[in-house]
Design an enzyme around this catalytic site. Sequence first.
Site, PDB file in Angstrom:
ATOM      1  N   TYR A   1     -91.468 -19.020 130.338  1.00 37.48           N
ATOM      2  CA  TYR A   1     -91.623 -19.812 129.164  1.00 37.48           C
ATOM      3  C   TYR A   1     -92.769 -19.297 128.395  1.00 37.48           C
ATOM      4  O   TYR A   1     -92.657 -19.179 127.347  1.00 37.48           O
ATOM      5  CB  TYR A   1     -91.596 -21.136 129.869  1.00 37.48           C
ATOM      6  CG  TYR A   1     -92.453 -22.126 128.674  1.00 37.48           C
ATOM      7  CD1 TYR A   1     -91.411 -22.523 127.637  1.00 37.48           C
ATOM      8  CD2 TYR A   1     -93.561 -22.553 128.640  1.00 37.48           C
ATOM      9  CE1 TYR A   1     -91.795 -23.226 126.726  1.00 37.48           C
ATOM     10  CE2 TYR A   1     -93.931 -23.406 127.717  1.00 37.48           C
ATOM     11  CZ  TYR A   1     -93.226 -24.072 126.642  1.00 37.48           C
ATOM     12  OH  TYR A   1     -93.442 -24.984 125.474  1.00 37.48           O
TER      13      TYR A   1
ATOM     14  N   THR B   1     -97.872 -22.508 122.939  1.00 34.65           N
ATOM     15  CA  THR B   1     -98.084 -22.980 124.056  1.00 34.65           C
ATOM     16  C   THR B   1     -99.288 -22.648 124.782  1.00 34.65           C
ATOM     17  O   THR B   1     -99.588 -21.432 124.834  1.00 34.65           O
ATOM     18  CB  THR B   1     -97.123 -23.061 125.265  1.00 34.65           C
ATOM     19  OG1 THR B   1     -97.209 -23.689 126.411  1.00 34.65           O
ATOM     20  CG2 THR B   1     -96.659 -21.856 125.318  1.00 34.65           C
TER      21      THR B   1
END
Length: 338
Positions: free
Chosen positions: A152, A128
């Site tokens: 995250y 990501t």
Amino acid sequence: MNEAFPPVTEKFPVLVTGGAGYIGSHAVLALLDQGWPVAVLDNLVTGFDWAVPEAATLVVGDIADADLVARTLAEHKIGAIMHFAGSVVVPESVENPLKYYDNNTVRSRALIAAAVAAGVPHFIFSSTAATYGIPEVVPVAEDMPKRPINPYGWSKLMTEQMLADATAAHPFNACILRYFNVAGADPQGRAGQSTAGATHLIKVAAEAATGKRGHVAIFGSDFDTPDGTGVRDYIHVSDLAAAHVAALEKLIAEPERNHVMNCGYGRGFSVLEVLDAVDRITNVTIERRLEPRRAGDPPSLVADNSRILATLPWRPQRAELDTIVADALAWERRLADR
Ligand code: UDP
């Protein structure tokens, strides 16, 4: 498409973890469309069994179940793994970081160990742009500093590191794909974003446009961007899925231990530009409410995509914002009819 490397002639089964989820289900379709046999491993916590096409085999279970993974790799003669399974909601990762380190880091470690033990040589990992945190330079390139600003991003960056170390130590190739903002749905209407409680802008706007919610919040209008709202590089999920197949073929044709590539188009749209596109396409004006910034939102996140363009024969096919939004809206209407 250029002919950078020869077409793969022998197509072996690919294991897609998280193949019942949003991005994974599009990767399954892209693989099947190109003639790759597919097995899906998904615990169906956020995925849906109906999202897995009949042409793929669904194994219901967890990537951390070492016996199940070993059995699945052997029984299906898996030659490559595309690893999508994991948790993806940034604010939730702030509230419940250990869930993210478990689902995205600890369980990925188990899957990587199973792949290395079974001698599966190719591994493609969903990473990501959250690994960059707030980039100093936009567009951001792969070798710029990785300073995640939420669990995250850290949970994914730690898995990137495990892959880098494992590929150095073992006959094992990995391709890490860092996604920017994934949106849209399969243009043929076979798959889309179906998870309830969506937080991502285009999905939220599509829900508002189809009457599933009353308004869209604009989180911050005082950013240092042209119109004050956050700018993101929205990539169509089908283009992203195609990048995975291209990455797999690259690993097979020219095995190289550890690739890292941004997946984005190299251009950004603001929140207002996205909402304007939705209004334009539906001919309905969604109610907008200005709200404070969300914690940890960078003002602007846009990919420098020169590496993926130079490395893979992949080229964007559905990069127009209106195309992405129209495909997201079409899927939202289908979901409403289900
Ligand atoms: N955003 C917004 N309203 C929403 C959801 C998102 O204004 O309901 C903004 C968010 O602040 C960011 C951009 O839209 O600037 C993209 O956010 P999203 O949650 O889709 O993805 P992220 O970039 O956080 O991964």
